[in-house]
Design a protein around this motif. Structure first.
Motif, short mmCIF file in Angstrom:
data_model
loop_
_atom_site.label_atom_id
_atom_site.label_comp_id
_atom_site.label_asym_id
_atom_site.label_seq_id
_atom_site.Cartn_x
_atom_site.Cartn_y
_atom_site.Cartn_z
N THR A 1 -37.30 2.69 -17.63
CA THR A 1 -38.33 3.05 -18.61
C THR A 1 -37.87 4.21 -19.49
N ILE A 2 -37.09 5.14 -18.91
CA ILE A 2 -36.57 6.23 -19.75
C ILE A 2 -35.62 5.65 -20.81
N MET A 3 -34.76 4.70 -20.37
CA MET A 3 -33.84 4.08 -21.33
C MET A 3 -34.60 3.30 -22.40
N ALA A 4 -35.67 2.62 -21.99
CA ALA A 4 -36.45 1.84 -22.96
C ALA A 4 -37.08 2.76 -23.99
N ALA A 5 -37.65 3.89 -23.53
CA ALA A 5 -38.29 4.82 -24.46
C ALA A 5 -37.27 5.37 -25.44
N ARG A 6 -36.05 5.61 -24.96
CA ARG A 6 -35.04 6.17 -25.86
C ARG A 6 -34.44 5.11 -26.78
N THR B 1 -47.16 7.06 -33.58
CA THR B 1 -46.09 8.04 -33.43
C THR B 1 -46.43 9.02 -32.32
N ARG B 2 -47.71 9.42 -32.28
CA ARG B 2 -48.13 10.36 -31.24
C ARG B 2 -47.97 9.72 -29.85
N LEU B 3 -48.35 8.45 -29.75
CA LEU B 3 -48.21 7.73 -28.47
C LEU B 3 -46.74 7.68 -28.06
N TYR B 4 -45.87 7.38 -29.05
CA TYR B 4 -44.44 7.30 -28.74
C TYR B 4 -43.90 8.64 -28.24
N ARG B 5 -44.29 9.72 -28.92
CA ARG B 5 -43.80 11.04 -28.50
C ARG B 5 -44.28 11.38 -27.10
N ALA B 6 -45.53 11.01 -26.79
CA ALA B 6 -46.07 11.28 -25.45
C ALA B 6 -45.28 10.50 -24.41
N ILE B 7 -45.03 9.21 -24.68
CA ILE B 7 -44.30 8.38 -23.72
C ILE B 7 -42.91 8.94 -23.48
N GLU B 8 -42.26 9.40 -24.55
CA GLU B 8 -40.91 9.91 -24.39
C GLU B 8 -40.89 11.20 -23.57
N SER B 9 -41.91 12.05 -23.77
CA SER B 9 -41.84 13.35 -23.10
C SER B 9 -42.30 13.31 -21.64
N ILE B 10 -43.15 12.35 -21.26
CA ILE B 10 -43.58 12.33 -19.87
C ILE B 10 -42.58 11.60 -18.97
N GLY B 11 -41.60 10.94 -19.59
CA GLY B 11 -40.66 10.10 -18.84
C GLY B 11 -40.11 10.68 -17.55
N PRO B 12 -39.46 11.86 -17.58
CA PRO B 12 -38.78 12.36 -16.37
C PRO B 12 -39.73 12.64 -15.21
N TRP B 13 -41.03 12.85 -15.50
CA TRP B 13 -41.91 13.30 -14.43
C TRP B 13 -42.13 12.25 -13.34
N SER B 14 -41.82 10.98 -13.64
CA SER B 14 -41.98 10.00 -12.57
C SER B 14 -40.86 10.09 -11.54
N ARG C 1 -33.75 -5.20 -27.21
CA ARG C 1 -33.22 -4.39 -26.11
C ARG C 1 -34.35 -3.68 -25.36
N VAL C 2 -35.30 -3.13 -26.14
CA VAL C 2 -36.42 -2.44 -25.50
C VAL C 2 -37.22 -3.42 -24.65
N TRP C 3 -37.46 -4.64 -25.20
CA TRP C 3 -38.18 -5.65 -24.41
C TRP C 3 -37.45 -5.96 -23.11
N ILE D 1 -44.70 1.46 -19.50
CA ILE D 1 -44.44 0.04 -19.71
C ILE D 1 -45.48 -0.54 -20.68
N LEU D 2 -46.77 -0.24 -20.42
CA LEU D 2 -47.83 -0.79 -21.27
C LEU D 2 -47.78 -0.18 -22.68
N GLY D 3 -47.58 1.15 -22.74
CA GLY D 3 -47.57 1.83 -24.04
C GLY D 3 -46.45 1.34 -24.94
N LEU D 4 -45.24 1.21 -24.38
CA LEU D 4 -44.11 0.75 -25.21
C LEU D 4 -44.32 -0.70 -25.62
N SER D 5 -44.87 -1.53 -24.71
CA SER D 5 -45.15 -2.92 -25.08
C SER D 5 -46.13 -2.96 -26.24
N PHE D 6 -47.16 -2.12 -26.15
CA PHE D 6 -48.15 -2.06 -27.22
C PHE D 6 -47.50 -1.66 -28.53
#
Lengths: 202, 203
Positions: free
Chosen positions: B183-188, B132-145, B44-46, B109-114
């Motif tokens: 991307t927000i849905m993918a991160a979640r 885990t740190r990368l994942y938390r960062a990706i999740e928290s910056i989501g809305p700013w786009s 689903r994330v892919w 997109i790149l971070g979640l693929s990685f």
């Protein structure tokens, strides 16, 4: 001592009792697992109510005024939503309306209702569906992002025309601030689990 | 039987070693995720990420603004708007928009693929911690786009001066908004448990 499970990595671990404002981190993945709550709901409730008042104000009074070639144009927060709708950009219109107005308002109303219910002595177990719904809509609430968007739009437009920030903009700023402080200081999980209304002693 | 902690109410519940169907907490009826049959969210994330990556192209190529200034029609893409801000010396605001509209969506997109690719190959605790740190960062910056979407909404509601100047949202704006939502849905949808699922080596 409580036994909890880290939301991020799923590790089960024991949690020592936390003093207010102290935070506990997962032993394995280092994510925050718990926050010491000041088991009083007075401060979060007051802040959320203040946010709600500014939410009403921010949405009902002029947001920004623009002057161009002798013509003055004033907008409100909602005008951005309706202008997109008129443009037949229905998806954008709904998205902006939900994230900047509807979801933050719903979130605050529900949070206030929930806190008042807990204070009335309604058991936390009955309120769980409501708190789960609040957690579900939380990612769709973006008042802070909207404020930065307004700042960027204002800077861009000030090159083109004379721009005056309206009172609604300041109210929106206050709303975003109280929104962060109010919902940030509210640990809903802990409140639902442990909050007991103070019994009046006669 | 083993003990499972309910993710919702925190009660310890007894559960058979191998569950055939979703178990519910006897107290609060929440699903006991640790004992549910493993749900693989990877595909689903892919799917969400690939859709976002495809739409990222028209979001950047198509104009987000269609404008008419003193009778002259023109349009502006995301990059064009940033370039104009830089050109007029607005480095700070240009930087914000560049971060929010170009860097953050790409990073997500790149971070979640990685993360999806590397999950099965994670070795020691250090690598898992970093992921885990990368994942938390990706999740928290989501809305700013979402910043650029809000800019479009505010601008078109303000600049309605008839023939003198008027703005409307271009097709790129809707594409960009869909990228942000996807991307927000993918991160979640990404399940960070998978980063820790394989038994750890000695610490």
């Amino acid at each position: 001592m409580d036994v909890i499970r880290c939301e991020v990595c799923g590790a089960t671990q024991s949690l020592p009792s936390l003093e207010p404002r102290r935070r506990a981190f997962c032993y394995r993945c280092k994510s925050e697992v718990a926050r010491g709550a000041t088991l009083s709901l007075d401060a979060p409730l007051a802040l959320c109510l203040a946010a709600l008042i500014f939410w009403v104000l921010a949405n009902s009074i002029p947001f920004i005024t623009l002057q161009y070639g002798g013509i003055t144009q004033t907008n409100r927060v909602f005008t951005g939503v309706s202008a997109l709708w008129m443009d037949r950009q229905f998806f954008l219109s709904v998205l902006v309306g939900m994230t900047s107005i509807a979801i933050p308002g719903l979130q605050l109303t529900l949070a206030c209702g929930l806190m008042l219910a807990l204070k009335q002595g309604i058991s936390g177990d009955k309120l769980r569906p409501l708190s789960r719904f609040l957690a579900f809509i939380a990612p769709g609430s973006m008042p802070g992002v909207y404020l930065v968007g307004a700042f960027v739009a204002a800077v861009k437009l000030s090159q083109l025309a004379t721009l005056t920030p309206g009172p609604g903009l300041y109210c929106f700023g206050a709303f975003a601030l109280f929104w962060v402080l109010g919902l940030g200081s509210l640990d809903l999980e802990a409140a639902i689990k442990d909050f007991r209304p103070r019994r009046s002693v006669r | 039987m083993k003990r499972v902690i309910c993710p919702q109410c925190g009660d310890a519940c007894g559960a058979p070693e191998e569950a055939r169907k979703q178990l519910l907490c006897p107290g609060c009826k929440a699903p006991l995720t640790e004992n549910s049959p493993p749900q693989d969210s990877t595909s689903r994330v892919w799917a969400l990420l690939i859709a976002a990556a495809i739409l990222y192209v028209p979001a950047n190529l198509l104009p987000i603004f269609d404008m008419e200034l003193v009778g002259r029609p023109s349009s502006d893409t995301i990059l064009g708007g940033i370039a104009a801000l830089f050109a007029s010396g607005m480095w700070f605001v240009g930087g914000i928009v560049f971060l929010a509209s170009i860097v953050i969506p790409l990073l997500k997109i790149l971070g979640l693929s990685f993360l999806l690719i590397s999950t099965s190959r994670l070795g020691g605790v250090e690598a898992r911690l970093a992921s885990t740190r990368l994942y938390r960062a990706i999740e928290s910056i989501g809305p700013w786009s979402m910043i650029d979407v809000f800019v479009v909404s505010l601008t078109i509601s303000l600049v309605q001066f008839g023939r003198l100047a008027s703005f409307s949202a271009g097709p790129g704006a809707a594409c960009f908004a869909v990228v942000v939502v996807l991307t927000i849905m993918a991160a979640r949808s990404f399940d960070p448990h998978t980063l820790w699922a394989i038994p750890e080596e000695k610490r």
